[in-house]
Enzyme design. Sequence first.
Site, mmCIF file in Angstrom:
data_model
loop_
_atom_site.group_PDB
_atom_site.id
_atom_site.type_symbol
_atom_site.label_atom_id
_atom_site.label_comp_id
_atom_site.label_asym_id
_atom_site.label_seq_id
_atom_site.Cartn_x
_atom_site.Cartn_y
_atom_site.Cartn_z
ATOM 1 N N SER A 199 9.042 4.531 5.298
ATOM 2 C CA SER A 199 8.830 2.957 5.257
ATOM 3 C C SER A 199 8.903 2.251 6.566
ATOM 4 O O SER A 199 9.759 2.526 7.326
ATOM 5 C CB SER A 199 10.241 2.653 4.482
ATOM 6 O OG SER A 199 10.139 1.230 4.319
ATOM 7 N N ASN A 249 3.924 -2.140 8.237
ATOM 8 C CA ASN A 249 2.605 -1.768 8.405
ATOM 9 C C ASN A 249 1.812 -3.056 8.988
ATOM 10 O O ASN A 249 0.968 -2.980 9.455
ATOM 11 C CB ASN A 249 1.736 -1.059 7.251
ATOM 12 C CG ASN A 249 2.108 -1.700 6.042
ATOM 13 O OD1 ASN A 249 2.719 -2.662 5.881
ATOM 14 N ND2 ASN A 249 1.643 -0.982 4.871
ATOM 15 N N CYS A 250 2.345 -4.188 8.378
ATOM 16 C CA CYS A 250 1.934 -5.591 8.783
ATOM 17 C C CYS A 250 2.223 -5.728 10.265
ATOM 18 O O CYS A 250 1.489 -6.637 10.858
ATOM 19 C CB CYS A 250 2.417 -6.490 7.881
ATOM 20 S SG CYS A 250 2.036 -6.332 6.385
ATOM 21 N N THR A 285 0.832 3.279 -16.371
ATOM 22 C CA THR A 285 -0.420 3.737 -16.587
ATOM 23 C C THR A 285 -0.717 4.257 -18.384
ATOM 24 O O THR A 285 0.093 3.994 -18.793
ATOM 25 C CB THR A 285 -0.451 5.101 -15.716
ATOM 26 O OG1 THR A 285 0.145 6.276 -16.270
ATOM 27 C CG2 THR A 285 -0.305 4.767 -14.350
ATOM 28 N N ASN A 286 -1.851 4.800 -18.399
ATOM 29 C CA ASN A 286 -2.169 5.293 -19.824
ATOM 30 C C ASN A 286 -1.389 6.586 -20.225
ATOM 31 O O ASN A 286 -1.532 7.235 -21.244
ATOM 32 C CB ASN A 286 -3.567 5.603 -19.985
ATOM 33 C CG ASN A 286 -4.272 6.612 -19.011
ATOM 34 O OD1 ASN A 286 -4.106 6.585 -17.826
ATOM 35 N ND2 ASN A 286 -4.850 7.562 -19.553
ATOM 36 N N GLY A 343 1.373 -0.943 -6.145
ATOM 37 C CA GLY A 343 0.756 -1.362 -4.781
ATOM 38 C C GLY A 343 -0.749 -1.216 -4.612
ATOM 39 O O GLY A 343 -1.410 -1.577 -5.695
ATOM 40 N N ASP A 344 -1.167 -0.789 -3.420
ATOM 41 C CA ASP A 344 -2.576 -0.990 -3.185
ATOM 42 C C ASP A 344 -3.642 -0.360 -3.662
ATOM 43 O O ASP A 344 -4.877 -0.413 -4.171
ATOM 44 C CB ASP A 344 -2.907 -0.622 -1.667
ATOM 45 C CG ASP A 344 -2.193 -1.626 -0.514
ATOM 46 O OD1 ASP A 344 -1.611 -2.719 -1.257
ATOM 47 O OD2 ASP A 344 -2.110 -1.341 0.632
#
Length: 661
Positions: free
Chosen positions: A40, A43-44, A274-275, A283-284
């Site tokens: 963690s 990153n910004c 998710t499926n 997230g990204d």
Amino acid sequence: MGKKVLIIGGVAGGASAAARLRRLDEEAHIVMFERDSYISFANCGLPYYIGGSIQDRSKLLVQTPEAMHKRFNIDVRTQSEVIAIDPQNKKVRVQSKEQGLYEESYDALILSPGAKPIRPSLPGIESSKIHTLRNIPDTDKIKTKVSEDGIRSAVVIGGGFIGVEMAENLKEAGLEVSLIEAGPQLLAPFDPEMSSVLSKELEGHGVNLIFSDMVQSFSENGDQIEVHLASGMMVKSEMVLLAIGVTPDTAFLKDSGLEFGPRGHILVNEKMETNLKDVFAVGDAIEVVDFVNGQKTAIPLAGPANKQGRIAADNVCGLGTTYKGSQGSSIIKVFGLTGAATGNNEKTLKRLGTPYHVIHIHPNSHAAYYPNATPMSLKLLFNEDGVVLGAQAVGFDGVDKRIDDIATVIRFRGTVTDLTELELSYAPPYSSAKDPVNMAGYAAENVIKGMTKVFLPEDLDGRDLENTILVDVRTEIEHGNGHIEGSINIPVDHLRARLEELDPNKEIWVYCQVGLRGYTASRILTQKGFNVKNLTGGYKTYQMNKYTPKKVNTLHPSFEMAEAEKQTAASSETSTDHSSSEPFIADASVDVCGLCCPGPIIQVKKAMDQLKDGQILKATASDQGFYEDIKAWTNLSKNRLMQLTKLPNGMIEAYICKGNI
């Protein structure tokens, strides 16, 4: 033992999911896998460590594996890459530096693999002089290049948030920087005229901008790397930073049975499911819903990722929390300026065929009479019912809170009338009695209610010259300093007395400096029976719309060329340095901060009239238009502009000698 939850990836989404899970379920067995050593990190904040704004590297580490285990009792496994998942048997396959290849079972799985920088297959792309910025090791490599290896030049490829932040920070670190963008503008969330203000700020600090040109190849030449462009231009430097976008880092999931979107993003529902049964994603790497238009999109931002991590944890624990979508609220610092946006921009609305209205305003950040008031530019987009669709703002101060106010109204499906009714905190150092957000609402409400019709700068290209009259309602001084071609000058205060100069059978298009006098003129003329449109945001918006980057005057911009340009600039009389050096002894001074055009020029003229030939006036202004206006005025008035300086806080200083002595 309780439920076993595996989390693949840390940083924003994964780490927030892990912490939330533990707070919800003390008995759960939580395992987090991270292929790097850092679970963690901020990153910004990476570009700002490279540039020197953040001095202490350790402050980038938001949470360490040791602290995460101690506080939350989470089994953190770094340098452990999940290389496949087996949803039928509820297992993942892990390649670990310490344990080798092994499998781990789960009851629930949260995917937070993030996105990786795009690295196109171009000749020379494997050069060690080409870098990307995603994590701490990337940061360390670039920081070493800048700090220890002493490189003096860099090329940034890509004009998104990372590209612009890196260009700024590399420049702050003392490098000569060129930024290459394949498209016609920087920062895609902004519309071109708003982005142009940020581009000019980069140029003003010496960043060389190259737009609408694509990289074709790279080649090393000694200690330099050459970037070859489609136009035939070649740019040399000692380092290249690739920042052309990101792609979901999901290759390890391709045979898992997961459903993906057209660009490789994991598909999830509003519960982040998710499926696949008991498999969540955040997230990204995921596709989300655009909160404003309801379409599918991808928005790689830290704020949404944190929220999604929390929601996924809630649903692992059966709380049923939902994610309503993202409106893409974002903000960026570009040297002294701030740019922020929320909701849909004009480009998106046009692409979707969504009907919309636009207004521009240019209010001060706080009460004009209180020191250091600086103007901002604010653009508001809304539909026929007044529902707010998006907003963008650029300025030196107060931009963040205005966009945050509007973002909140968008989140509650609010209207421009809601903007007018917001009761926001006010004292002269912080705002005005009519806050810029209220002013944007008033301007938009006037359009909705038919009090005024507006036109945009781009509408001028299609104007019917036979059946329209373009009228500049500013003062003669302003008109003389610069105007839209084809316009006649009738100052608003003279308008009632000069109505006979206008043909009532033609449509009257009026403009002023920022839109307010134009609105007043439109109301006068409308009530006199004329058909009138006002240029929203006025001449200032027109100038923003007409921006193009400076032409690169060589095929080989390099550090040596930049040094030569520095020497030339240093020897010239008019400087654009961003620090005040008090080079002249002024005989008089005038503070015109807080005034908008024509106020600053009028006050300068009054002060100059009191001086004798050869005496010097120091003028300080906050209106950014003053920078160009004073150049034009001194030329027209036959006075000498000795020095013109932009200060870091947005103020502008001018030293003017009376007479051309």
